[in-house]
Every structure is written in C-alpha cells, then in structure tokens.
Design a protein around this motif. Structure first.
Motif, PDB file in Angstrom:
ATOM      1  N   MET A   1       6.729  71.416  12.874  1.00 19.85           N
ATOM      2  CA  MET A   1       7.683  70.875  13.847  1.00 19.85           C
ATOM      3  C   MET A   1       7.235  71.172  15.271  1.00 19.85           C
ATOM      4  N   ALA A   2       6.684  72.365  15.504  1.00 22.83           N
ATOM      5  CA  ALA A   2       6.228  72.715  16.847  1.00 22.83           C
ATOM      6  C   ALA A   2       5.040  71.851  17.247  1.00 22.83           C
ATOM      7  N   ALA A   3       4.097  71.664  16.324  1.00 25.30           N
ATOM      8  CA  ALA A   3       2.920  70.845  16.609  1.00 25.30           C
ATOM      9  C   ALA A   3       3.313  69.401  16.895  1.00 25.30           C
ATOM     10  N   PHE A   4       4.278  68.877  16.158  1.00 21.70           N
ATOM     11  CA  PHE A   4       4.751  67.497  16.358  1.00 21.70           C
ATOM     12  C   PHE A   4       5.275  67.303  17.783  1.00 21.70           C
ATOM     13  N   TYR A   5       6.139  68.214  18.216  1.00 23.75           N
ATOM     14  CA  TYR A   5       6.748  68.075  19.544  1.00 23.75           C
ATOM     15  C   TYR A   5       5.725  68.325  20.649  1.00 23.75           C
ATOM     16  N   LEU A   6       4.880  69.336  20.463  1.00 19.68           N
ATOM     17  CA  LEU A   6       3.856  69.637  21.457  1.00 19.68           C
ATOM     18  C   LEU A   6       2.874  68.475  21.616  1.00 19.68           C
ATOM     19  N   LEU A   7       2.492  67.876  20.500  1.00 17.24           N
ATOM     20  CA  LEU A   7       1.569  66.740  20.546  1.00 17.24           C
ATOM     21  C   LEU A   7       2.172  65.573  21.317  1.00 17.24           C
TER      22      LEU A   7
ATOM     23  N   VAL B   1      13.004  58.333  19.885  1.00 15.80           N
ATOM     24  CA  VAL B   1      12.912  58.715  18.471  1.00 15.80           C
ATOM     25  C   VAL B   1      12.217  60.065  18.328  1.00 15.80           C
ATOM     26  N   ILE B   2      11.172  60.307  19.125  1.00 12.83           N
ATOM     27  CA  ILE B   2      10.436  61.567  19.080  1.00 12.83           C
ATOM     28  C   ILE B   2      11.348  62.735  19.427  1.00 12.83           C
ATOM     29  N   VAL B   3      12.150  62.568  20.479  1.00 13.95           N
ATOM     30  CA  VAL B   3      13.068  63.629  20.879  1.00 13.95           C
ATOM     31  C   VAL B   3      14.134  63.854  19.804  1.00 13.95           C
ATOM     32  N   ALA B   4      14.607  62.773  19.212  1.00 12.17           N
ATOM     33  CA  ALA B   4      15.609  62.883  18.146  1.00 12.17           C
ATOM     34  C   ALA B   4      15.047  63.645  16.954  1.00 12.17           C
ATOM     35  N   ILE B   5      13.820  63.330  16.571  1.00 17.46           N
ATOM     36  CA  ILE B   5      13.183  64.024  15.447  1.00 17.46           C
ATOM     37  C   ILE B   5      12.942  65.493  15.809  1.00 17.46           C
ATOM     38  N   GLY B   6      12.539  65.731  17.058  1.00 13.17           N
ATOM     39  CA  GLY B   6      12.337  67.104  17.514  1.00 13.17           C
ATOM     40  C   GLY B   6      13.613  67.918  17.409  1.00 13.17           C
ATOM     41  N   LEU B   7      14.723  67.357  17.871  1.00 15.38           N
ATOM     42  CA  LEU B   7      16.015  68.039  17.770  1.00 15.38           C
ATOM     43  C   LEU B   7      16.413  68.266  16.316  1.00 15.38           C
TER      44      LEU B   7
ATOM     45  N   THR C   1       8.649  70.447  27.710  1.00 16.68           N
ATOM     46  CA  THR C   1       9.876  69.735  28.068  1.00 16.68           C
ATOM     47  C   THR C   1      10.065  69.713  29.581  1.00 16.68           C
ATOM     48  N   GLY C   2       9.935  70.876  30.207  1.00 17.62           N
ATOM     49  CA  GLY C   2      10.210  70.995  31.632  1.00 17.62           C
ATOM     50  C   GLY C   2       9.290  70.172  32.504  1.00 17.62           C
ATOM     51  N   ILE C   3       7.995  70.274  32.274  1.00 17.34           N
ATOM     52  CA  ILE C   3       7.026  69.530  33.090  1.00 17.34           C
ATOM     53  C   ILE C   3       7.203  68.031  32.892  1.00 17.34           C
ATOM     54  N   THR C   4       7.459  67.612  31.649  1.00 13.85           N
ATOM     55  CA  THR C   4       7.662  66.185  31.373  1.00 13.85           C
ATOM     56  C   THR C   4       8.883  65.647  32.115  1.00 13.85           C
TER      57      THR C   4
END
Length: 451
Positions: free
Chosen positions: A215-221, A346-352, A312-315
């Motif tokens: 999950m961390a790798a998915f969001y970081l990528l 969708v990416i943010v939703a999956i991340g959450l 998240t912050g920089i983005t």
C-alpha cells in the motif's frame, strides 16, 4: 450546548498548545539525551529494519520488520492524506515544514518508547510478549495507576480512532468513488479484519508485513509520477514550504502561530510519536537488546511523515488548490485529479482504502493489549469479537460524536506516556550506550574478519 459541542470543546482543550508543546518538548529533550541518535544512526536503522537477516534466537513473537509494519499499519492512515490536506488548508504550505520538524524530534520519542517497551515487557501465560506504556509505567516508574489510565484511554481509543472512524472513512470513500453500498464494504472489511485477528500478533504481523509495503509503494509511486511529470513545479513548491514556514503569508493575516500549530498537530496525529501506541507492537519483537528494536521503531516516524506525508504535502502545494474553493476534505483528491484526471481521484480513494483498513488491523492489537492489561488474557476473545463487530457498525453509521470522543481518548493517552518517558529517560540513556557499544563491537568483529 449539545453533547457533540461539549466533546468538541474538550477535544480542543486536550489537543491544545500545552499538549503539543509537551509532545515536541519531550522529543527535543530526548534528542539531546541520546545525542541526536535519529540523525547519526538512521541509515543503520533502515538497513536493520528491512534486513532479511532476523534475530530468531532472542525472545519475542515477531521479527523486527513485522513489528515495524504492524506499527506502520496503525499510523499510516487518513492522517497521511486528509491530515496533511487539513494542515495545508488551514496553516498554509509552511505547515509541511513544521510536520518535518515534529517528525525529526518525534523519532527520538519513538525510539525511547520502544526502548522502554522492550525493557519492561513481560511474558504472559501463553508465552507471548506484552509491553507498552502501561508496563513501563508500572514496572519501571512504579506508578501502576498511570498504567491503568493509559490502558483505559488506549482501549477506548482503539474502538474509536482505530476502528469505527476508519471503517466509516473506507465505506464513505468506496461509496462515493465506486458506488458500492456501505454495508457491502462493511461486510468485506469485517471479514478481512476477523481473518487477520484469528492468530493474534503472529497473524497480524504476517498480514501487515505483506499488506503495508504494497500500500505504501502504491501511494508513493503515484505521488512520484505526479512529481516527475510536473518536475518544473517541484522546486518552487519546496521553496514555498520553507519560506512560508517562517512568514505565514499563505494564512489570512499572516498568522505564523497557525502555521506552526497546524504542522505540529497534524504531524503528531500522523506518526503518533509520544502517544504511546506504537511501543505496544515494538514489545512483541524478537530482539537481543531494547535499543536494537528501538532503532527499527524509530524509522516508522521517518517513513510515515518524512516520506509519505511529504508526497502528499509537496503535491498539494504544487497544485495550488488550497487557496481556492476546494474544501480540506477534497483537497488531496482534487489535486491528484488536476494532474492525473479521474485516475488521480481513484488513486487517492484506493490509498485511503488501504491506509484506513491497515489502521484497523494495527490498532486491534493495541486495544487488545490494553484490554488484557486492565482485565486478563481470558477476555481477549470477547474483545476481538466486539472489535470485529464494531468494524461493520462503523461502516454503516453516522459517527460525528464518536470522532470527537475518539480524538479526546487518543490525546489523553499521551499524558501518562510522556510522564513515563521523562521519568525513565535515564534508562533510555543507559540502553542507548548498550546498543552503541554492541554496534561498535559488531563493526570491529566485521573488520577483523575482513582483514
């Protein structure tokens, strides 16, 4: 005044400047006492955390890595997405800088928590390790009443911040993004939680060791893709974070105090340094010295805040939507959508979905240990049944009041824990010397063998 308003006022008092100053101040004090260990030994700590070579001979239930992943599962949650967005929306880009500062000193706090958790852990009748603030408050500081207070706050907080509100967040995100009914999400999440809890900490450790890195790798990528595609915006965003941290120009009226307060509050909320939750997982690790697991636990804050929250912050700062009409709740999703279209949302939703689900697993163990400390190991099965049932209830309910109560209990955990950290800081210093000597001896042995 309604009950909800009353709880809101109490939450504002609990999470007010006194607690935030105490949390950061404890981190600064411990940083000097351990000689800025979090800076000097971070590379070694990361190598130790992710090393395939694990200590199988020492006492404990799970590996260094599994203990770290269990703690990360509990802390990497909505705070890494929604919490960062709230910090920037309310405090401006400079809040990210103060999240970093909080994390730096929070690493020392997390290190000290883990040292004491392993130092004063006990073995229960089933041969499993139990540790955390309640044990070092009782066995180290000699103040069992403080241990009972911590366990009480922790057991209640686990049902709130670690369960009901998380399953509610997951159900809400899945329903709004994928049109899946809340009860369906609740049922799936309930089954997933039950399966993860069946085998206790060993089962939880295996689940989180597989689940959390993915999950961390998915969001970081996803975040790195946004930054790479829009690299021309990154330097300006980082520069704004640093300049606004000391001017507060992005906040109405240039309120620098608001920038600092939001950065510190959201940083603590995200990595939980000083709240006393993560050392409960650290106590289960197989380790020869308390300091060795503590170094591993320290990396949790680095990964959670310095790495994941920074994405998240920089983005968000790159997107610039925090000055418009976008609400704090939608800020991260709207920013990713700006750069990646509907795929971003969708990416943010999956991340959450991943982050909140993992928090339930991690906090289930924390709550279970607090509950068994208050009563006995014999009631754990009933606790697990109630915890699993609460997952479904949270998914289909309105939880405004629960949010408030959970927030209060989460904050109250910090007070007895910080008393323990400050009162036992001398023990932390002694154990730090022990691990530094052990590392030095290992290096000498390696050099001798190489020669």
């Amino acid at each position: 005044m309604t009950f909800e308003d009353w709880i809101g006022k109490i939450s504002g008092w609990v999470w007010g400047p006194p607690l935030l100053i105490l949390l950061v101040g404890t981190g600064i004090y411990l940083t000097f006492r351990i000689g800025f260990l979090q800076m000097r030994l971070l590379p070694y700590s990361l190598k130790l955390a992710f090393s395939k070579k694990q200590d199988k001979r020492s006492e404990g239930d799970i590996s260094h890595f599994q203990a770290l992943m269990t703690a990360l599962a509990a802390t990497v949650g909505t705070g890494n997405i929604a919490g960062v967005a709230t910090a920037i929306f309310t405090g401006g880009p400079g809040a990210v800088f103060w999240m970093w500062i909080t994390a730096f000193f929070g690493m020392a706090t997390k290190y000290a928590e883990a040292v004491l958790a392993v130092k004063y852990r006990v073995e229960d009748e089933d041969g499993e390790m139990s540790g955390g603030p309640m044990y070092y408050l009782e066995r180290g500081l000699g103040q069992k009443w403080l241990g009972v207070l911590f366990a009480l706050f922790g057991a209640v907080a686990a049902f709130g911040i670690g369960n009901l509100v998380q399953s509610n967040s997951v159900a809400s995100v899945v329903q709004s993004t994928f049109s899946v009914p809340a009860w369906v999400t609740g049922l799936v999440l309930t089954i997933f939680t039950a399966l993860a809890l069946i085998g206790g900490i060993k089962s939880i450790g295996k689940v989180t060791a597989l689940f959390v890195p993915v999950m961390a790798a998915f969001y970081l990528l996803a975040g790195l893709i946004v930054m790479t595609m829009n690299f021309d915006l990154v330097p300006a965003a980082v520069a704004l974070i640093f300049t606004d941290a000391f001017t507060g120009e992005a906040v109405a009226g240039g309120a620098l105090g608001t920038v600092i307060r939001m950065g510190v509050a959201r940083g603590v909320f995200s990595n939980e340094a000083g709240l006393g939750s993560a050392p409960i997982a650290a106590a289960a690790a197989k380790t020869d010295l308390p300091g060795r697991q503590a170094l591993v636990s320290m990396t949790q804050v680095f990964i959670d805040t310095i790495v994941i929250c920074s994405i998240t912050g920089i983005t968000i700062v790159m997107g610039g939507l925090y000055t418009g009409d976008t609400t704090a709740a939608d800020l991260t999703s709207a920013t990713f959508a700006k750069f990646l279209g509907q795929t971003g949302s969708v990416i943010v939703a999956i991340g959450l979905l991943f982050f909140a689900s993992s928090t339930i697993i991690g906090w289930s163990y924390y709550g279970e240990k607090c509950f068994s400390y208050l009563f006995s190991k014999s009631v754990v099965l009933y606790y697990r049944i109630a915890f699993v049932a609460a997952v479904f209830i949270g998914a289909i309910s309105q939880l405004e009041v629960v949010w408030g109560v959970a927030d209060v209990m989460n904050g109250l955990m910090a007070f007895p824990n910080l008393v323990g950290l400050l009162g036992l800081s001398g023990v932390v210093v002694v154990e730090t010397r022990n691990i530094l000597n052990a590392i030095k001896e290992e290096k000498n042995e390696t050099n001798t063998y190489s020669a």
